[in-house]
Design a protein around this motif. Structure first.
Motif, PDB file in Angstrom:
ATOM      1  N   SER A   1       5.539 -19.753 -48.005  1.00  0.00           N
ATOM      2  CA  SER A   1       5.118 -21.091 -48.965  1.00  0.00           C
ATOM      3  C   SER A   1       3.881 -21.985 -48.098  1.00  0.00           C
ATOM      4  O   SER A   1       3.170 -22.867 -48.743  1.00  0.00           O
ATOM      5  N   SER A   2       3.902 -21.479 -46.772  1.00  0.00           N
ATOM      6  CA  SER A   2       2.708 -22.672 -46.220  1.00  0.00           C
ATOM      7  C   SER A   2       1.238 -22.287 -46.654  1.00  0.00           C
ATOM      8  O   SER A   2       0.508 -21.231 -46.724  1.00  0.00           O
ATOM      9  N   PRO A   3       0.302 -23.498 -46.578  1.00  0.00           N
ATOM     10  CA  PRO A   3      -0.874 -23.043 -47.285  1.00  0.00           C
ATOM     11  C   PRO A   3      -1.803 -23.173 -46.468  1.00  0.00           C
ATOM     12  O   PRO A   3      -2.802 -22.907 -46.935  1.00  0.00           O
ATOM     13  N   ASP A   4      -1.384 -23.073 -45.092  1.00  0.00           N
ATOM     14  CA  ASP A   4      -2.171 -23.297 -43.871  1.00  0.00           C
ATOM     15  C   ASP A   4      -2.031 -21.759 -43.003  1.00  0.00           C
ATOM     16  O   ASP A   4      -3.069 -21.895 -41.627  1.00  0.00           O
ATOM     17  N   VAL A   5      -1.218 -21.021 -43.493  1.00  0.00           N
ATOM     18  CA  VAL A   5      -0.967 -19.347 -42.649  1.00  0.00           C
ATOM     19  C   VAL A   5      -2.340 -18.517 -43.166  1.00  0.00           C
ATOM     20  O   VAL A   5      -2.396 -17.573 -41.918  1.00  0.00           O
ATOM     21  N   GLY A   6      -2.362 -18.481 -44.115  1.00  0.00           N
ATOM     22  CA  GLY A   6      -3.550 -17.132 -44.839  1.00  0.00           C
ATOM     23  C   GLY A   6      -3.610 -16.275 -45.258  1.00  0.00           C
ATOM     24  O   GLY A   6      -4.085 -14.810 -45.070  1.00  0.00           O
ATOM     25  N   MET A   7      -1.867 -16.143 -45.598  1.00  0.00           N
ATOM     26  CA  MET A   7      -1.577 -15.562 -46.459  1.00  0.00           C
ATOM     27  C   MET A   7      -0.943 -15.387 -47.422  1.00  0.00           C
ATOM     28  O   MET A   7       0.330 -16.101 -47.553  1.00  0.00           O
ATOM     29  N   GLN A   8      -0.400 -14.689 -48.331  1.00  0.00           N
ATOM     30  CA  GLN A   8       0.588 -14.886 -49.302  1.00  0.00           C
ATOM     31  C   GLN A   8       2.095 -14.245 -48.852  1.00  0.00           C
ATOM     32  O   GLN A   8       3.006 -14.767 -49.834  1.00  0.00           O
ATOM     33  N   TYR A   9       1.863 -13.252 -49.067  1.00  0.00           N
ATOM     34  CA  TYR A   9       3.555 -12.193 -48.304  1.00  0.00           C
ATOM     35  C   TYR A   9       3.001 -11.323 -46.997  1.00  0.00           C
ATOM     36  O   TYR A   9       1.780 -11.477 -46.629  1.00  0.00           O
ATOM     37  N   SER A  10       4.690 -11.371 -46.627  1.00  0.00           N
ATOM     38  CA  SER A  10       4.490 -10.136 -44.774  1.00  0.00           C
ATOM     39  C   SER A  10       5.490  -9.546 -45.008  1.00  0.00           C
ATOM     40  O   SER A  10       6.628 -10.181 -45.968  1.00  0.00           O
ATOM     41  N   MET A  11       5.927  -9.108 -43.700  1.00  0.00           N
ATOM     42  CA  MET A  11       6.722  -8.598 -44.411  1.00  0.00           C
ATOM     43  C   MET A  11       7.021  -7.995 -42.098  1.00  0.00           C
ATOM     44  O   MET A  11       6.151  -7.878 -41.997  1.00  0.00           O
ATOM     45  N   ASN A  12       8.459  -7.838 -41.890  1.00  0.00           N
ATOM     46  CA  ASN A  12       8.514  -7.309 -40.230  1.00  0.00           C
ATOM     47  C   ASN A  12       9.717  -6.577 -40.197  1.00  0.00           C
ATOM     48  O   ASN A  12      10.372  -7.028 -40.304  1.00  0.00           O
ATOM     49  N   PRO A  13       9.765  -5.048 -39.529  1.00  0.00           N
ATOM     50  CA  PRO A  13      10.567  -3.990 -39.815  1.00  0.00           C
ATOM     51  C   PRO A  13      10.919  -4.560 -38.600  1.00  0.00           C
ATOM     52  O   PRO A  13      11.642  -3.354 -38.360  1.00  0.00           O
ATOM     53  N   TYR A  14      10.713  -5.298 -37.404  1.00  0.00           N
ATOM     54  CA  TYR A  14      11.373  -5.933 -36.628  1.00  0.00           C
ATOM     55  C   TYR A  14      11.763  -7.455 -36.643  1.00  0.00           C
ATOM     56  O   TYR A  14      11.092  -7.909 -36.560  1.00  0.00           O
ATOM     57  N   GLN A  15      13.178  -7.756 -36.583  1.00  0.00           N
ATOM     58  CA  GLN A  15      12.914  -9.141 -35.819  1.00  0.00           C
ATOM     59  C   GLN A  15      13.467  -9.365 -34.561  1.00  0.00           C
ATOM     60  O   GLN A  15      14.166  -9.030 -33.802  1.00  0.00           O
ATOM     61  N   GLY A  16      12.857 -10.265 -34.280  1.00  0.00           N
ATOM     62  CA  GLY A  16      12.920 -10.335 -32.345  1.00  0.00           C
ATOM     63  C   GLY A  16      11.322  -9.406 -31.644  1.00  0.00           C
ATOM     64  O   GLY A  16      11.197  -8.655 -32.475  1.00  0.00           O
ATOM     65  N   CYS A  17      10.781  -9.604 -30.915  1.00  0.00           N
ATOM     66  CA  CYS A  17       9.825  -8.975 -30.202  1.00  0.00           C
ATOM     67  C   CYS A  17      10.120  -8.718 -28.622  1.00  0.00           C
ATOM     68  O   CYS A  17      10.161  -9.421 -27.909  1.00  0.00           O
ATOM     69  N   GLU A  18       9.467  -8.157 -28.305  1.00  0.00           N
ATOM     70  CA  GLU A  18       9.966  -7.623 -26.711  1.00  0.00           C
ATOM     71  C   GLU A  18       8.600  -7.248 -25.680  1.00  0.00           C
ATOM     72  O   GLU A  18       8.542  -8.122 -24.621  1.00  0.00           O
ATOM     73  N   HIS A  19       7.975  -7.469 -26.550  1.00  0.00           N
ATOM     74  CA  HIS A  19       6.659  -8.355 -26.337  1.00  0.00           C
ATOM     75  C   HIS A  19       6.202  -9.595 -24.959  1.00  0.00           C
ATOM     76  O   HIS A  19       5.699  -9.811 -23.991  1.00  0.00           O
ATOM     77  N   GLY A  20       7.149 -10.210 -25.740  1.00  0.00           N
ATOM     78  CA  GLY A  20       7.480 -11.445 -24.972  1.00  0.00           C
ATOM     79  C   GLY A  20       6.399 -12.718 -25.145  1.00  0.00           C
ATOM     80  O   GLY A  20       6.377 -13.497 -23.484  1.00  0.00           O
TER      81      GLY A  20
END
Length: 355
Positions: free
Chosen positions: A60-79
């Motif tokens: 819903s954010s107007p300034d992110v530049g995408m309409q839909y997203s998906m994330n197979p993982y929650q949290g991120c080991e990249h740190g």
């Protein structure tokens, strides 16, 4: 550095705003562990399966530049210490700090949930971006291969997909990416935050090296797969001076365009970042924090649509002027293509309709 956790971005677990109780590591406990020869913190990554009912999120954010997203993982080991996604881990009962990079939630049903979504009669094709929140090619992907399986779903149904990553593991799936690209269904965004390995290791401890990312851009480009470089976030006093050489370098490796954001430290991230920079760069901590605040109306926290990603004030203005110069100098005549939205309707049952 005393009590510094190597290989991690955050150096603490901040309090979860949704929980009544807090977790505190006391000095007397640490001293007890030392005297007993025990390890107070094993600093290991844990994978936790979860079972969401949906996988595709409306943005819903107007300034992110995408309409839909998906994330197979929650949290991120990249740190990555600055990561805006850290705050979302609190919704799952974890901390935005060390928990975010050590307790990775695995959505094993992601491919099936995606297929169910895009097969719906009322669904109209629109680019779904993998990694709108957390990196779909983080280390967990080597074991679970959920991103690859989702790409196979996108290909089966001829559906447009975008990828955002800072991991060279994306090249493992070059075979699928090439096939998706033959239908103009794929765009890849590679994040390159600095040309300095020292800065990269400090800011983003478990990500691919800068050279690997540049080689990834080059390999994708040589296969005619469109690549946008994400030079983000730009952090005043840390990597802001690199903007022009960063743009020049990614252009030389084949990127068609680049994007950037000015760092913002919302919610618990401000505390995490301030603790981190005072431990890793004590000589410039005050300067960096002051310049970040200067970009956001005197605060590390900025949630205002329209300005939160761009910043404001003299420093932010200088950053965007440099970006404008970089685009004219290094990206003149290059354009990132629009993806194909027309094929999917014909393939909703998994094969092309005859009539």
């Amino acid at each position: 550095m005393k009590n510094f956790l190597k290989g991690r971005g955050a150096q603490q677990n901040t309090d979860n705003r949704f929980l009544q109780h807090v977790y505190e590591t006391r000095e007397d406990f640490l001293e007890f562990c030392r005297l007993e020869g025990e390890v107070a913190d094993h600093n290991k990554t844990t994978y936790v399966p979860i079972f969401p009912k949906t996988i595709v999120n409306k943005v819903s954010s107007p300034d992110v530049g995408m309409q839909y997203s998906m994330n197979p993982y929650q949290g991120c080991e990249h740190g990555c210490v600055y990561c805006y996604a850290r705050n979302t881990h609190e919704f799952w009962g974890y901390s935005a700090g060390l928990d975010f990079e050590r307790n990775i939630l695995i959505k094993k049903a992601a491919p099936e949930l995606l297929e169910e979504k895009i097969k719906r009669r009322k669904w109209k094709a629109s680019t779904i971006v993998m990694s709108g929140n957390t990196d779909c090619y983080q280390p967990a992907e080597q074991e679970y291969e959920l991103t690859r399986k989702c790409l196979e779903v996108f290909l089966k149904y001829r559906h447009p997909v975008g990828i955002i990553t800072k991991n060279a593991l994306v090249l493992r799936d070059l075979d699928i990416l090439k096939e998706l690209n033959s239908y103009n269904l794929i765009g890849v965004n590679i994040s390159v935050t600095s040309l300095s390995e020292k800065i990269r290791r400090t800011l983003e401890p478990r990500t691919a090296s800068i050279q690997k990312r540049l080689k990834t851009i080059e390999a994708l480009s040589k296969n005619n797969i469109p690549v946008n470089a994400m030079l983000a976030p730009i952090i005043p006093g840390i990597n802001s001076h690199e903007l022009l050489p960063l743009a020049k370098t990614v252009a030389e490796h084949g990127a068609l365009s680049f994007g950037l954001t000015v760092v913002r430290l919302n919610g618990a991230i401000g505390q995490i970042f301030e603790d981190w920079i005072r431990k890793t760069m004590p000589d410039r901590a005050e300067k960096v924090l002051h310049q970040i605040k200067d970009c956001h109306g005197g605060s590390l926290n900025d949630s205002r649509f329209g300005s939160r990603m761009k910043g404001e004030g003299k420093i932010a203005h200088q950053i965007h002027e440099m970006a404008h110069l970089a685009r004219r100098r290094y990206f003149n005549g290059r354009t990132f293509p629009k993806l194909n939205m027309e094929l999917h309707e014909q393939y909703k049952d998994g094969q092309m309709k005859l009539f």
